[in-house]
Write a protein that holds these residues in place. Structure first.
Motif, PDB file in Angstrom:
ATOM      1  N   ASP A   1      73.782  80.047  10.124  1.00  0.00           N
ATOM      2  CA  ASP A   1      75.198  80.104   9.772  1.00  0.00           C
ATOM      3  C   ASP A   1      75.467  79.421   8.433  1.00  0.00           C
ATOM      4  O   ASP A   1      76.543  78.843   8.209  1.00  0.00           O
ATOM      5  CB  ASP A   1      76.059  79.460  10.879  1.00  0.00           C
ATOM      6  N   THR A   2      74.457  79.488   7.542  1.00  0.00           N
ATOM      7  CA  THR A   2      74.631  78.875   6.217  1.00  0.00           C
ATOM      8  C   THR A   2      74.514  79.900   5.102  1.00  0.00           C
ATOM      9  O   THR A   2      75.029  79.675   3.997  1.00  0.00           O
ATOM     10  CB  THR A   2      73.583  77.776   5.992  1.00  0.00           C
ATOM     11  N   ASN A   3      73.838  81.003   5.371  1.00  0.00           N
ATOM     12  CA  ASN A   3      73.646  82.003   4.329  1.00  0.00           C
ATOM     13  C   ASN A   3      74.275  83.332   4.763  1.00  0.00           C
ATOM     14  O   ASN A   3      74.002  83.832   5.861  1.00  0.00           O
ATOM     15  CB  ASN A   3      72.153  82.225   4.056  1.00  0.00           C
ATOM     16  N   ILE A   4      75.131  83.853   3.908  1.00  0.00           N
ATOM     17  CA  ILE A   4      75.753  85.142   4.204  1.00  0.00           C
ATOM     18  C   ILE A   4      74.832  86.249   3.733  1.00  0.00           C
ATOM     19  O   ILE A   4      74.327  86.237   2.614  1.00  0.00           O
ATOM     20  CB  ILE A   4      77.150  85.234   3.543  1.00  0.00           C
ATOM     21  N   LEU A   5      74.570  87.210   4.623  1.00  0.00           N
ATOM     22  CA  LEU A   5      73.644  88.296   4.319  1.00  0.00           C
ATOM     23  C   LEU A   5      74.360  89.557   3.837  1.00  0.00           C
ATOM     24  O   LEU A   5      73.803  90.310   3.036  1.00  0.00           O
ATOM     25  CB  LEU A   5      72.800  88.633   5.550  1.00  0.00           C
ATOM     26  N   ALA A   6      75.571  89.800   4.345  1.00  0.00           N
ATOM     27  CA  ALA A   6      76.325  90.986   3.931  1.00  0.00           C
ATOM     28  C   ALA A   6      77.778  90.798   4.335  1.00  0.00           C
ATOM     29  O   ALA A   6      78.085  90.081   5.298  1.00  0.00           O
ATOM     30  CB  ALA A   6      75.762  92.250   4.582  1.00  0.00           C
ATOM     31  N   GLU A   7      78.684  91.404   3.572  1.00  0.00           N
ATOM     32  CA  GLU A   7      80.092  91.369   3.943  1.00  0.00           C
ATOM     33  C   GLU A   7      80.820  92.551   3.306  1.00  0.00           C
ATOM     34  O   GLU A   7      80.327  93.183   2.371  1.00  0.00           O
ATOM     35  CB  GLU A   7      80.752  90.067   3.518  1.00  0.00           C
ATOM     36  N   GLY A   8      81.979  92.847   3.867  1.00  0.00           N
ATOM     37  CA  GLY A   8      82.825  93.919   3.332  1.00  0.00           C
ATOM     38  C   GLY A   8      84.213  93.828   3.927  1.00  0.00           C
ATOM     39  O   GLY A   8      84.391  93.343   5.055  1.00  0.00           O
ATOM     40  N   ASN A   9      85.211  94.231   3.178  1.00  0.00           N
ATOM     41  CA  ASN A   9      86.610  94.144   3.608  1.00  0.00           C
ATOM     42  C   ASN A   9      87.143  95.530   3.975  1.00  0.00           C
ATOM     43  O   ASN A   9      86.801  96.537   3.352  1.00  0.00           O
ATOM     44  CB  ASN A   9      87.472  93.554   2.497  1.00  0.00           C
ATOM     45  N   THR A  10      88.015  95.552   4.961  1.00  0.00           N
ATOM     46  CA  THR A  10      88.653  96.818   5.367  1.00  0.00           C
ATOM     47  C   THR A  10      89.690  97.272   4.355  1.00  0.00           C
ATOM     48  O   THR A  10      90.046  98.452   4.309  1.00  0.00           O
ATOM     49  CB  THR A  10      89.348  96.649   6.726  1.00  0.00           C
ATOM     50  N   GLY A  11      90.190  96.345   3.539  1.00  0.00           N
ATOM     51  CA  GLY A  11      91.351  96.673   2.726  1.00  0.00           C
ATOM     52  C   GLY A  11      92.607  96.558   3.578  1.00  0.00           C
ATOM     53  O   GLY A  11      92.561  96.303   4.786  1.00  0.00           O
ATOM     54  N   ASP A  12      93.740  96.733   2.958  1.00  0.00           N
ATOM     55  CA  ASP A  12      95.009  96.570   3.679  1.00  0.00           C
ATOM     56  C   ASP A  12      95.220  97.696   4.682  1.00  0.00           C
ATOM     57  O   ASP A  12      95.093  98.873   4.359  1.00  0.00           O
ATOM     58  CB  ASP A  12      96.177  96.557   2.693  1.00  0.00           C
ATOM     59  N   ILE A  13      95.553  97.278   5.914  1.00  0.00           N
ATOM     60  CA  ILE A  13      95.876  98.224   6.982  1.00  0.00           C
ATOM     61  C   ILE A  13      97.332  97.973   7.365  1.00  0.00           C
ATOM     62  O   ILE A  13      97.661  96.952   8.000  1.00  0.00           O
ATOM     63  CB  ILE A  13      94.970  98.044   8.210  1.00  0.00           C
ATOM     64  N   TYR A  14      98.202  98.848   6.970  1.00  0.00           N
ATOM     65  CA  TYR A  14      99.629  98.653   7.213  1.00  0.00           C
ATOM     66  C   TYR A  14     100.029  99.209   8.583  1.00  0.00           C
ATOM     67  O   TYR A  14      99.330 100.035   9.180  1.00  0.00           O
ATOM     68  CB  TYR A  14     100.448  99.339   6.121  1.00  0.00           C
ATOM     69  N   GLY A  15     101.157  98.742   9.037  1.00  0.00           N
ATOM     70  CA  GLY A  15     101.703  99.245  10.289  1.00  0.00           C
ATOM     71  C   GLY A  15     102.079 100.712  10.185  1.00  0.00           C
ATOM     72  O   GLY A  15     102.262 101.264   9.095  1.00  0.00           O
ATOM     73  N   THR A  16     102.177 101.372  11.336  1.00  0.00           N
ATOM     74  CA  THR A  16     102.500 102.810  11.402  1.00  0.00           C
ATOM     75  C   THR A  16     103.590 103.015  12.440  1.00  0.00           C
ATOM     76  O   THR A  16     103.890 102.118  13.245  1.00  0.00           O
ATOM     77  CB  THR A  16     101.260 103.624  11.787  1.00  0.00           C
ATOM     78  N   ASN A  17     104.167 104.222  12.429  1.00  0.00           N
ATOM     79  CA  ASN A  17     105.199 104.506  13.438  1.00  0.00           C
ATOM     80  C   ASN A  17     104.607 105.104  14.706  1.00  0.00           C
ATOM     81  O   ASN A  17     105.326 105.413  15.645  1.00  0.00           O
ATOM     82  CB  ASN A  17     106.278 105.422  12.866  1.00  0.00           C
ATOM     83  N   SER A  18     103.290 105.289  14.736  1.00  0.00           N
ATOM     84  CA  SER A  18     102.596 105.686  15.961  1.00  0.00           C
ATOM     85  C   SER A  18     101.217 105.033  15.927  1.00  0.00           C
ATOM     86  O   SER A  18     100.669 104.805  14.846  1.00  0.00           O
ATOM     87  CB  SER A  18     102.459 107.213  16.054  1.00  0.00           C
ATOM     88  N   PRO A  19     100.644 104.716  17.086  1.00  0.00           N
ATOM     89  CA  PRO A  19      99.386 103.961  17.109  1.00  0.00           C
ATOM     90  C   PRO A  19      98.218 104.745  16.510  1.00  0.00           C
ATOM     91  O   PRO A  19      98.034 105.921  16.810  1.00  0.00           O
ATOM     92  CB  PRO A  19      99.166 103.690  18.602  1.00  0.00           C
ATOM     93  N   VAL A  20      97.437 104.068  15.638  1.00  0.00           N
ATOM     94  CA  VAL A  20      96.284 104.706  14.997  1.00  0.00           C
ATOM     95  C   VAL A  20      95.096 103.746  15.063  1.00  0.00           C
ATOM     96  O   VAL A  20      95.123 102.660  14.477  1.00  0.00           O
ATOM     97  CB  VAL A  20      96.576 105.059  13.523  1.00  0.00           C
ATOM     98  N   TRP A  21      94.065 104.157  15.804  1.00  0.00           N
ATOM     99  CA  TRP A  21      92.801 103.409  15.813  1.00  0.00           C
ATOM    100  C   TRP A  21      91.928 103.919  14.670  1.00  0.00           C
ATOM    101  O   TRP A  21      91.835 105.121  14.439  1.00  0.00           O
ATOM    102  CB  TRP A  21      92.061 103.610  17.136  1.00  0.00           C
ATOM    103  N   GLU A  22      91.268 102.994  13.957  1.00  0.00           N
ATOM    104  CA  GLU A  22      90.387 103.371  12.863  1.00  0.00           C
ATOM    105  C   GLU A  22      89.094 102.565  12.967  1.00  0.00           C
ATOM    106  O   GLU A  22      89.126 101.348  13.205  1.00  0.00           O
ATOM    107  CB  GLU A  22      91.057 103.122  11.520  1.00  0.00           C
ATOM    108  N   GLN A  23      87.962 103.246  12.797  1.00  0.00           N
ATOM    109  CA  GLN A  23      86.668 102.586  12.922  1.00  0.00           C
ATOM    110  C   GLN A  23      86.172 102.150  11.533  1.00  0.00           C
ATOM    111  O   GLN A  23      86.255 102.901  10.565  1.00  0.00           O
ATOM    112  CB  GLN A  23      85.636 103.508  13.565  1.00  0.00           C
ATOM    113  N   PHE A  24      85.668 100.922  11.471  1.00  0.00           N
ATOM    114  CA  PHE A  24      85.059 100.374  10.248  1.00  0.00           C
ATOM    115  C   PHE A  24      83.650  99.905  10.584  1.00  0.00           C
ATOM    116  O   PHE A  24      83.372  99.529  11.727  1.00  0.00           O
ATOM    117  CB  PHE A  24      85.881  99.206   9.709  1.00  0.00           C
TER     118      PHE A  24
END
Length: 627
Positions: free
Chosen positions: A160-183
């Protein structure tokens, strides 16, 4: 703000967005079986809470506030959240629901972490999860100050001292109907590294809109895209019931996107879910000597043969399916035995999985109709439905036989018949081997009727076919004389109703018109005859003929004034006057005749008046004396 500044701001924001999403991506090849899965269970009660090693957030039973979470089968933990279920839609399936902390530090943003052990070194893996911004924009709670969800995926080494990989989803805004998204995030373990820690961190601060749900977290090996094809380069095969494929050769074709070298272990399955390794089949090619049932084939693939059966290190190829298409028997809708004149087809039950052709023989024969579930034969006989599956084009060799027969029936036609009033008529049909039933209840071949009406006959054959006809009987009444009159110089006959009548005044010569002109006075017998033979009626009529003028000039034409038919009356009186009312002559006896004289002297040409009494009827008028 000027256009250049606006353009610059947009460019900077777009660049930041692209940078934020960098590092995320799915495995571009084949994956192995999941090494780790978390779907947060099922149930109607919230929880249970995660351990402190998994999350730094506080567990609550419901309505999580900033820095809190719950686990529930309903995402609507607050009124502003979507009313939705977990990602899979399973009954009472749960998801992790997180309300972002108002502390922007990375430690406070860490809402999920889990260690994964027993990995292979120098091997690629995929870490994925389904996310949803649970804020329902339709309720307008955030009033334009919505804070988007933004999650960072990280892979740390086991210390837990060295980061091997990372990535951001970016902004996920609210919606007027539910939306599941896989990352997803992919990475390769470095030398000497066989354990990692998976982390998910909320990059944003708490506040309205930064609320998320997580479900179906999966960690699995990532390998080459390995496709299974046969010798013809296709990825699946269909065979018909009873068909056998001899020496099916399959080949595993990796794309070398991850592995430099490849080891194989072929597997087979009868259902595509439960797999069994085929002993000794470890080459990139598999030869199956015989296949006559549905079978599935695939291969485990690894870079090192030592890892071929290690789910933490291998990947799984595409699946080659040998699908056996079973014959489908058409379901007959029954034999067809119908009466002549009825239209009906032989038919099988409609089934979208097959198409049906019709033949006149159990084998071979003539094709009568194509791609139809029913057929209308032109002749009696047995007809055969042949089914071919839509999928696989497999033709069932056993055709379904359906018998078709049309029974002959008597051909009947309705009739309209006329009879004279008071007469009767016999109604009949002459057919053998049938049962008779009249609307009168009689069951004989003929009946006698004497009144107008509609009489129905039903014939029932030995095949229980029923045909019917109507006899419409109309009666013709005898004529009735309503009135006989003298009109002008004509005798006119009137009847009480119209009909097909002819008329006579001598009983021999008949005419179609009821008017007789230029008759001499006298007693006539009037005849009215119904032309269809339905009776003759007679009536006597005394035709009185009073002339309008006479010419006493001794030419033997109208020399005297006389009244035709006056001799037939019991009472007769006549008076003749001049224009001044002077009685010139009278008479009390018929026949009466006047020669135009008075006291033996000829009267001059002039108009004279008369009064005639015949029985109880008086006639008056004038007559011209012409010399």
């Amino acid at each position: 703000m000027n256009k250049k500044l606006i353009t610059g701001v947009v460019f900077i924001l777009a660049s930041l967005s692209l940078q934020a999403q960098s590092g995320l991506g799915f495995c571009q090849g084949n994956s192995g079986d999941p090494i780790f899965e978390e779907d947060f269970g099922q149930g109607t009660e919230n929880g249970p809470a995660l351990t402190s090693e998994v999350t730094t957030y506080e567990f609550v039973n419901q309505a999580p506030q900033d820095g809190q979470y719950t686990i529930s089968n309903n995402l609507m933990q607050l009124g502003s959240f979507h009313n939705a279920s977990d990602h899979t839609g399973n009954a009472n399936g749960k998801a992790l629901i997180v309300n972002a902390s108002d502390d922007p530090s990375s430690e406070s943003g860490l809402f999920y972490q889990i260690p994964i052990n027993g990995l292979c070194i120098n091997n690629s893996y995929e870490f994925s999860a389904f996310l949803m911004n649970v804020y329902d924009t339709g309720n307008g709670v955030c009033s334009g100050i919505e804070i988007p969800v933004n999650v960072k995926f990280q892979i740390w080494d086991e210390t837990d001292t060295n980061i091997l990989a990372e990535g951001n989803t970016g902004d996920i805004y609210g919606t007027n109907s539910p939306v599941w998204e896989q990352f997803a995030l992919t990475f390769t373990t470095p030398p000497g590294q066989n354990s990692v820690i998976l982390k998910m961190i909320n990059n944003g601060i708490g506040g309205c809109g930064n609320d998320l749900a997580i479900d179906d977290i999966v960690f699995k090996s990532c390998g080459d895209f390995t496709e299974i094809v046969n010798e013809n380069g296709v990825t699946s095969l269909q065979i018909c019931e009873g068909e056998t494929v001899n020496k099916l050769t399959l080949e595993a074709n990796p794309d070398f996107s991850v592995y430099d070298t490849h080891s194989y272990q072929w597997q087979s399955s009868a259902d595509g879910e439960n797999w069994t390794s085929i002993p000794g089949e470890t080459d990139n090619q598999l030869i199956i000597s015989e296949v006559n049932e549905t079978q599935f084939f695939r291969s485990l693939v690894a870079e090192d043969p030592m890892n071929i059966n290690n789910t933490s290190c291998n990947s799984i190829s595409t699946t080659f399916e040998v699908e056996k298409i079973d014959f489908i028997d058409p379901v007959s809708l029954g034999e067809v035995f119908i009466c002549d004149g009825v239209v009906r087809e032989v038919a099988v039950e409609a089934d979208s999985s097959i198409r049906v052709d019709w033949y006149d023989s159990e084998n071979g024969g003539n094709l009568l109709a194509e791609d139809t579930f029913d057929y209308e034969p032109e002749n009696n006989g047995t007809f055969y439905a042949e089914a071919t599956t839509v999928e696989g084009n497999c033709t069932n060799p056993d055709r379904v036989a359906i018998e078709y027969a049309v029974y002959e029936t008597p051909e009947l036609f309705d009739e309209t018949l006329e009879i004279c009033e008071g007469e009767s008529i016999s109604l009949s049909e002459d057919y053998s081997h049938v049962d008779y039933l009249w609307s009168t209840g009689e069951i004989s071949r003929s009946i006698v009727v004497d009144s107008a009406g509609v009489y129905t006959l039903e014939l029932t054959t030995g095949d229980n076919c029923v045909v019917s006809k109507e006899f419409r009987i109309e009666t013709i009444p005898s004529p009735i004389i309503a009135n006989i009159s003298k009109t002008d110089n004509a005798l006119v006959i009137k009847t009480t109703f119209e009909g097909d009548f002819s008329y006579s005044i001598d009983g021999f010569s008949f005419q179609s018109e009821p008017v007789f002109n230029n008759l001499e006075g006298g007693l006539y017998t009037v005849y009215v005859r119904e032309n269809n033979g339905c009776g003759v009626v007679t009536e006597e009529f005394l035709y009185i003929d009073v002339p309008k003028f006479f010419t006493p000039n001794a030419d033997f034409q109208n020399d005297t004034f006389k009244i035709g038919g006056d001799a037939h009356f019991d009472t007769f009186k006549i008076l003749i006057f001049d224009r001044y009312g002077k009685v010139l002559i009278r008479g009390n006896k018929a026949p009466f005749e006047w020669d135009g004289t008075y006291n033996g002297k000829n009267l001059p040409s002039d108009d004279y008046w008369y009064q005639i009494k015949l029985n109880d009827k008086v006639y008056t008028g004038n007559i011209s004396l012409i010399r």
